[in-house]
Design a protein around this motif. Structure first.
Motif, PDB file in Angstrom:
ATOM      1  N   ALA A   1       8.367  -4.144   6.070  1.00  0.00           N
ATOM      2  CA  ALA A   1       7.458  -2.901   6.093  1.00  0.00           C
ATOM      3  C   ALA A   1       6.506  -3.430   4.708  1.00  0.00           C
ATOM      4  O   ALA A   1       6.638  -3.582   4.266  1.00  0.00           O
TER       5      ALA A   1
ATOM      6  N   GLY B   1       2.593  -2.217   3.279  1.00  0.00           N
ATOM      7  CA  GLY B   1       1.908  -1.650   2.914  1.00  0.00           C
ATOM      8  C   GLY B   1       0.878  -1.896   3.085  1.00  0.00           C
ATOM      9  O   GLY B   1       0.236  -2.668   3.358  1.00  0.00           O
TER      10      GLY B   1
ATOM     11  N   CYS C   1       3.978   3.786   0.715  1.00  0.00           N
ATOM     12  CA  CYS C   1       4.300   3.609   1.878  1.00  0.00           C
ATOM     13  C   CYS C   1       4.479   2.901   2.688  1.00  0.00           C
ATOM     14  O   CYS C   1       5.662   3.616   4.100  1.00  0.00           O
ATOM     15  N   ALA C   2       4.951   1.622   2.400  1.00  0.00           N
ATOM     16  CA  ALA C   2       6.464   0.622   2.546  1.00  0.00           C
ATOM     17  C   ALA C   2       7.403   1.046   2.963  1.00  0.00           C
ATOM     18  O   ALA C   2       8.100   0.649   3.994  1.00  0.00           O
TER      19      ALA C   2
ATOM     20  N   ALA D   1       7.959   3.782   4.881  1.00  0.00           N
ATOM     21  CA  ALA D   1       8.209   3.751   6.311  1.00  0.00           C
ATOM     22  C   ALA D   1       8.916   2.933   7.128  1.00  0.00           C
ATOM     23  O   ALA D   1       9.964   3.231   8.057  1.00  0.00           O
TER      24      ALA D   1
ATOM     25  N   HIS E   1       4.760  -1.900   9.938  1.00  0.00           N
ATOM     26  CA  HIS E   1       2.811  -1.892   9.199  1.00  0.00           C
ATOM     27  C   HIS E   1       2.792  -0.374   8.839  1.00  0.00           C
ATOM     28  O   HIS E   1       2.258   0.648   9.741  1.00  0.00           O
ATOM     29  N   ALA E   2       2.930   0.227   7.927  1.00  0.00           N
ATOM     30  CA  ALA E   2       2.698   1.282   7.251  1.00  0.00           C
ATOM     31  C   ALA E   2       1.340   2.448   7.513  1.00  0.00           C
ATOM     32  O   ALA E   2       1.653   3.336   7.616  1.00  0.00           O
ATOM     33  N   ASP E   3       0.335   1.400   7.628  1.00  0.00           N
ATOM     34  CA  ASP E   3      -1.203   1.334   7.930  1.00  0.00           C
ATOM     35  C   ASP E   3      -1.145   2.216   8.865  1.00  0.00           C
ATOM     36  O   ASP E   3      -1.971   2.912   9.432  1.00  0.00           O
TER      37      ASP E   3
ATOM     38  N   GLU F   1       0.832   4.357  10.945  1.00  0.00           N
ATOM     39  CA  GLU F   1       1.587   5.284  11.311  1.00  0.00           C
ATOM     40  C   GLU F   1       1.599   7.027   9.562  1.00  0.00           C
ATOM     41  O   GLU F   1       1.833   7.439   9.031  1.00  0.00           O
ATOM     42  N   LEU F   2       0.378   6.351   8.901  1.00  0.00           N
ATOM     43  CA  LEU F   2      -0.173   6.976   7.923  1.00  0.00           C
ATOM     44  C   LEU F   2       0.388   8.822   7.804  1.00  0.00           C
ATOM     45  O   LEU F   2       0.610   9.044   7.433  1.00  0.00           O
TER      46      LEU F   2
ATOM     47  N   LEU G   1       3.442   9.491   7.973  1.00  0.00           N
ATOM     48  CA  LEU G   1       4.364   8.989   6.661  1.00  0.00           C
ATOM     49  C   LEU G   1       4.100  10.600   5.204  1.00  0.00           C
ATOM     50  O   LEU G   1       4.185  10.931   4.655  1.00  0.00           O
TER      51      LEU G   1
END
Length: 306
Positions: free
Chosen positions: A148, A150, A164-165, A168, A188-190, A192-193, A196
């Protein structure tokens, strides 16, 4: 140059032949010894320089990934440390976590990336992730693995991208614990912010749900699940009409009307209160993210029946 000078000195001194040969051999041995010492000294200095560079890079990456304390402000400038590590400080960075990576590397990118291994995970700090194609090279190297990336952040916020990574990856493992990594996945963590953010405080979200959605507590489980599902559709709709809710849930409009009347009985004027609607949306989303959490009347798997 030394041999020519030696020959000139021998001629000037008119030394006898029996002294010239052993003296010549001694000079050659001395020159060879000096040469060997110079080579050994150069190699030792180079090794020390490489060790110092590795230490500087390890120190830099640990600093970047350490969450600041005392108000979240960075404790010291990163520039001098980045200079010692020979890593030009970028405007933005993103962290990539590769699960069960072993000794993970990206071919040809060692100088550009900062890498540290924590347990079985590899953590990479990628400079300027939005340009240069470096993220694509990392993704290619991670093919077949679970990884993942971040969001892109300022360099002193690299620790936040790392969090964040990791969230995820953890959330994926909770959603599909049996999903194998043989096909690989690159999250891609961004993207699903919001989820999260809720997961980070999921336990508080569950408490919020018990308070805001406590009206469901005394209902039979199936009915509670259906009403929670209806409430979610109502809060997400624009016109808050029965046909709109029915279309979102795939049920008959008359069934939607019955459920909406029941919600009116349970919540009354609060359904029109923006503060209640906001809290209810947070609570319902938290429940959706943590369906396995233990909580009274948790809306697990919505039954789209009656």
């Amino acid at each position: 140059m030394g041999s020519r000078r030696y020959a000139e000195l021998v001629q000037e001194a008119s030394l006898p032949p029996q002294l010239v040969v052993p003296l010549h051999e001694a000079v050659l041995i001395h020159i060879n010894a000096l040469s060997n010492e110079a080579v050994q000294g150069f190699l030792a200095a180079q090794l020390r320089s490489e060790d110092e560079l590795k230490r500087a890079r390890r120190t830099l990456v640990e600093r970047l990934l350490e969450q600041p304390r005392g108000g979240g402000q960075e404790q010291a400038p990163l520039g001098p440390l980045a200079s010692r590590a020979r890593w030009p400080l970028p405007r933005t960075v993103a962290c990539v976590v590769v699960r069960s990576a072993g000794r993970f590397t990206v071919p040809g990118a060692d100088a550009e990336l900062l890498t540290v291994h924590r347990g079985s995970d590899a953590v990479l700090v990628v400079p300027e992730p939005g340009t240069g194609g470096l993220i694509d090279r990392v993704r290619s190297a991670a093919r077949g693995r679970v990884a993942a990336v971040g969001p892109a952040v300022a360099a002193h916020e690299a620790w936040l991208s790392l969090q964040c990574a990791r969230l995820a990856l953890d959330h994926r493992a909770e959603r599909a614990p049996a999903a194998g990594a043989e096909g690989g996945v690159f999250l891609h963590a961004d993207e699903e912010l919001a989820d999260l953010h809720l997961l980070r405080s999921a336990h508080i979200g569950l408490l919020l749900g018990r308070r805001v959605l406590g009206a469901f507590a005394d209902l039979p489980r199936g009915r509670a699940v259906r009403l929670a599902e209806t409430l979610d559709a109502l809060l997400m709709s624009w016109g808050r009409t029965a046909p709109e809710v029915a279309q979102a849930l795939g049920i008959h409009p008359q069934t939607a009307r019955k459920r909406l009347r029941r919600l009116d009985e349970l919540f009354g004027d609060r359904l029109g209160d923006p503060h209640f609607r906001f809290e209810a949306q947070l609570a319902l989303r938290t429940y959706a993210l943590r369906r396995n959490a233990t909580s009274p009347r948790t809306p697990d798997a919505p039954d789209r029946g009656r």
